[in-house]
Design a protein around this motif. Structure first.
Motif, short mmCIF file in Angstrom:
data_model
loop_
_atom_site.label_atom_id
_atom_site.label_comp_id
_atom_site.label_asym_id
_atom_site.label_seq_id
_atom_site.Cartn_x
_atom_site.Cartn_y
_atom_site.Cartn_z
N GLY A 126 25.28 17.49 0.43
CA GLY A 126 24.77 18.92 0.96
C GLY A 126 23.54 19.12 1.80
O GLY A 126 22.81 20.25 1.58
N LEU A 158 22.51 28.31 -1.86
CA LEU A 158 23.45 27.16 -1.55
C LEU A 158 22.11 25.95 -1.39
O LEU A 158 21.26 26.14 -0.40
CB LEU A 158 24.21 27.92 -0.33
CG LEU A 158 25.22 29.71 -1.13
CD1 LEU A 158 25.55 29.68 0.06
CD2 LEU A 158 26.48 28.83 -2.29
N SER A 159 23.21 25.52 -1.04
CA SER A 159 23.11 23.89 0.12
C SER A 159 23.38 24.48 1.56
O SER A 159 24.05 24.85 1.91
CB SER A 159 23.48 22.47 0.11
OG SER A 159 24.84 22.96 0.14
N GLU A 174 27.07 23.99 2.87
CA GLU A 174 27.80 24.87 1.94
C GLU A 174 27.52 26.53 3.04
O GLU A 174 28.16 27.77 3.62
CB GLU A 174 26.99 25.37 0.52
CG GLU A 174 27.60 24.45 -0.26
CD GLU A 174 27.39 24.86 -1.89
OE1 GLU A 174 27.30 24.26 -2.45
OE2 GLU A 174 26.09 24.64 -1.76
N TRP A 180 29.19 26.42 5.94
CA TRP A 180 30.79 25.80 6.56
C TRP A 180 31.11 27.56 5.64
O TRP A 180 31.96 27.80 6.51
CB TRP A 180 31.39 24.88 5.07
CG TRP A 180 32.73 25.86 4.62
CD1 TRP A 180 33.82 25.86 4.14
CD2 TRP A 180 33.57 25.07 5.91
NE1 TRP A 180 34.87 25.70 4.54
CE2 TRP A 180 35.07 25.07 5.95
CE3 TRP A 180 33.18 24.22 7.12
CZ2 TRP A 180 36.34 25.16 5.87
CZ3 TRP A 180 34.58 24.00 7.42
CH2 TRP A 180 35.97 24.44 7.52
N GLU A 213 34.06 31.09 -1.54
CA GLU A 213 33.53 29.45 -1.62
C GLU A 213 33.22 29.45 -2.80
O GLU A 213 33.35 28.19 -3.79
CB GLU A 213 32.12 29.57 -0.06
CG GLU A 213 32.53 29.19 1.46
CD GLU A 213 33.23 27.84 0.96
OE1 GLU A 213 32.16 26.49 0.65
OE2 GLU A 213 34.31 27.77 1.65
N TYR A 214 32.85 30.39 -3.82
CA TYR A 214 32.34 29.87 -4.78
C TYR A 214 33.73 29.88 -6.22
O TYR A 214 33.61 29.61 -6.93
CB TYR A 214 31.88 31.72 -5.77
CG TYR A 214 30.32 31.59 -5.31
CD1 TYR A 214 29.17 31.20 -6.57
CD2 TYR A 214 29.67 31.88 -3.95
CE1 TYR A 214 28.33 31.39 -6.68
CE2 TYR A 214 28.51 31.96 -4.12
CZ TYR A 214 27.53 31.67 -4.82
OH TYR A 214 25.98 31.50 -4.97
#
Length: 629
Positions: free
Chosen positions: A420, A573-574, A577, A580, A606-607
């Motif tokens: 990502g 985050l990437s 990520e 999204w 997400e986590y």
């Protein structure tokens, strides 16, 4: 028979129909004259028939062409005439050789029995009952009857091509060599080696056309009974003045068997193969090989101009951009009318044509360098790769660097880093900035348990990439480019052979190859030595994360005040990520303005999805479904 008919003077036939009618009349006369005192009448009529034929151009009389091309004796020609009469005026019962002998007026002066024992050329012209002796019945082969009455000649697994001299001459040297070979008047086999669509059949047709012959293309893989087929092939090729061109991409052995069985009536046979190993040995024919190499830019331009046929589309741009085969260019132009299409439509056709492989997919990249949000070193490295790719062709040609790089002149690039972080997007950016498409390889379909299959698929991938002049992209490349192991069993030897083949193909490839992996340490050092650039993708820093949040939440989306700095500082985050999470938050918001509450809710999901602990943060008592943060 009246006296007037007996005194007919020879004259030129006005049509093939008139000739066939005369043949049927004379055959009736021969059968009616069973007594010896009437024998002069058929003899005179047969003599008159021959004189009338001599006064008429043979090309206007199919039956005469049969006689001339097969060098038929008088009795053999009589049997053909008898077959014509039986087919057109018979009672449904095929004639027999004994009837032919009985009613042939010149039987005393010819050894008709030797002709029947020898079987030639009857085996190419007649369908004969099983057995032996002159009592056997016969009829004309269907292709011969169709030829005589003017219908199309058709045989399963054979395609006829009448030579056309308006096709562009691409391989002049090979053409001249081929003409010299088949002009020698000795039985030969000319093997044309080249990949499918490279123009093998066109080259064979041009060689034959220079000697006034047509071609009969045979797809040998579909032939079941080769003994029967070779007789029909011989007959129809002699009849239509054609040279057999055998396509043997799958079964060379069957093509060799077919060529070995062909009689001297066919002094030349072509065999088209696409394998690199095409050593063919025949019993009674000398073999010569012609190897077709992919067309260069000038040849591709010639082909595009021919098939575009006066269109205002820039053929030069297509010739420079795509390294397609002759067959692919013809197929693209056939699938889309060049007169109603623009160059972009043709590009889409090319993309569609080459997106059908199960192991790789051709993709039109949409991202540009301006779309990338990344650390400065990533952007600068990508710019350097683009500049190098743009300069290489000029440096190679202008300053003689091609002597130092006689084989592969492409670029190898390795992108590595966590999932990502932008590796795939950067590969697409490289292609877009260079005006290339991306060929993305499905590695799950490359590897095969059967020996040799993986190498074959690797070759197919590089061949397609070369033809389309595209950026070749291997995602999760460590599965295919992994380190070689010590050989302890046959599986290890097989895997190492695959790696060696892959190294060879990378060495030869003239385009850009991008490998992407999460684990740089798993890549075989031998591949790394062939890479010109390596670029590590790290997770974005705080400033980059803030920029990514701003980029992935469109200004057009209804929204409350978003604290981008808070999101960047608290969530490591990437780029994938963040993208999204932004989309997921927009879904949560539905018709209401997007708020921090929606974003935090999406982040919590997400986590949880990845089994990670949500950061311990406090943000202005955000209400998440009754709970306060």
């Amino acid at each position: 028979m009246d006296k007037k008919n007996n005194q007919r003077e020879p004259k030129r036939y006005c049509s093939a129909f008139e000739h066939i009618s005369d043949i049927c009349r004379i055959i009736r006369l021969c059968f009616e004259s069973e007594h010896s005192e009437n024998i002069d009448c058929p003899i005179k009529e047969l003599d008159r028939l021959r004189r009338c034929e001599d006064m008429t151009l043979e090309t206007a009389l199919p039956t005469v062409l049969v006689r001339e091309r097969f060098a038929l004796s008088g009795f053999e020609y009589f049997c053909v005439m008898l077959g014509i009469s039986a087919a057109l005026e018979g009672n449904g019962q095929a004639p027999s050789f004994s009837e032919a002998v009985l009613h042939y007026p010149f039987v005393e002066s010819e050894n008709v029995y030797l002709t029947m024992l020898d079987g030639k050329p009857f085996q190419y012209l007649l369908d004969i009952e099983e057995g032996s002796g002159i009592a056997r019945r016969f009829k004309l082969k269907s292709f011969l009857f169709n030829f005589i009455i003017g219908n199309d000649v058709s045989i399963p697994n054979i395609s006829f091509n009448v030579f056309s001299d308006n096709l562009p001459m691409l391989y002049g040297d090979l053409h001249g060599y081929g003409v010299d070979i088949i002009s020698s008047n000795v039985p030969v086999c000319v093997v044309i080696n080249g990949k499918t669509g490279s123009g093998r059949r066109t080259l064979a047709a041009q060689i034959c056309g220079s000697l006034g012959k047509n071609t009969a293309e045979v797809f040998v893989d579909n032939i079941k009974d080769i003994d029967v087929f070779v007789g029909e092939l011989t007959g129809v090729c002699v009849l239509t003045n054609s040279v057999p061109v055998v396509i043997a991409d799958e079964d060379i052995k069957k093509a060799v068997s077919l060529a070995n069985m062909m009689p001297s009536l066919l002094p030349v046979v072509f065999i088209c193969v696409n394998s690199e190993e095409s050593r063919i040995r025949l019993r009674c024919r000398s073999c010569f090989s012609l190897k077709i190499i992919p067309p260069d830019k000038a040849q591709r331009l010639n082909i595009w101009e021919y098939y575009l046929d006066g269109s205002d589309i820039d053929a030069r741009l297509l010739a420079e951009r795509y390294r397609l085969t002759v067959g692919d260019i013809a197929e693209v132009c056939k699938r889309y009318s060049s007169r109603s299409a623009g160059i972009e439509e043709l590009k889409r056709e090319i993309l569609s044509l080459n997106s059908e492989s199960p192991i790789c997919k051709l993709i039109r990249p949409m991202f540009r360098l301006d779309d990338l949000v990344a650390q400065e070193y990533v952007t600068e490295t990508l710019k350097r790769i683009i500049g190098t790719a743009e300069s290489l062709p000029r440096l190679m040609e202008q300053y003689g660097f091609e002597k130092l790089f006689p084989y592969g002149r492409g670029l190898g690039v390795l992108f590595y880093g966590a999932s990502g972080t932008g590796k795939t997007m950067s590969a697409y950016i490289l292609a877009a900035e260079l005006g290339l498409d991306v060929m993305r390889v499905d590695l799950s379909r490359i590897e095969d348990k059967y020996i040799g299959e993986t190498e074959k698929r690797i070759s197919e991938v590089f061949q397609k990439a070369e033809e389309n002049n595209c950026l070749l992209f291997f995602d999760e490349a460590d599965s295919l480019f992994a380190k070689r192991t010590d050989v302890s069993d046959s599986h290890d030897r097989h895997a190492n052979a695959q790696t060696a083949h892959l190294l060879q193909k990378m060495e030869e490839y003239g385009g850009i190859v991008v490998l992407a992996t999460n684990l740089e340490g798993n890549i075989d050092p031998a591949f790394k030595r062939r890479l010109h650039f390596t670029l590590e993708f790290l997770k974005p820093d705080t400033a980059a994360r803030a920029a990514l949040w701003r980029k992935f939440i469109p200004e057009a989306l209804p929204q409350e005040e978003i604290d981008f700095e808070f999101l960047a500082n608290n969530f490591d985050l990437s780029p994938a990520e963040i993208k999204w999470a932004a989309l997921s938050a927009a879904v949560c918001a539905e018709s209401s303005p997007l708020s921090m509450r929606h974003i935090i809710s999406a982040l919590k999901y997400e986590y949880e999805k990845f089994g990670l602990a949500f950061p311990n943060i406090g943000y202005k008592k955000i209400n998440l479904g009754g709970a306060l943060i």
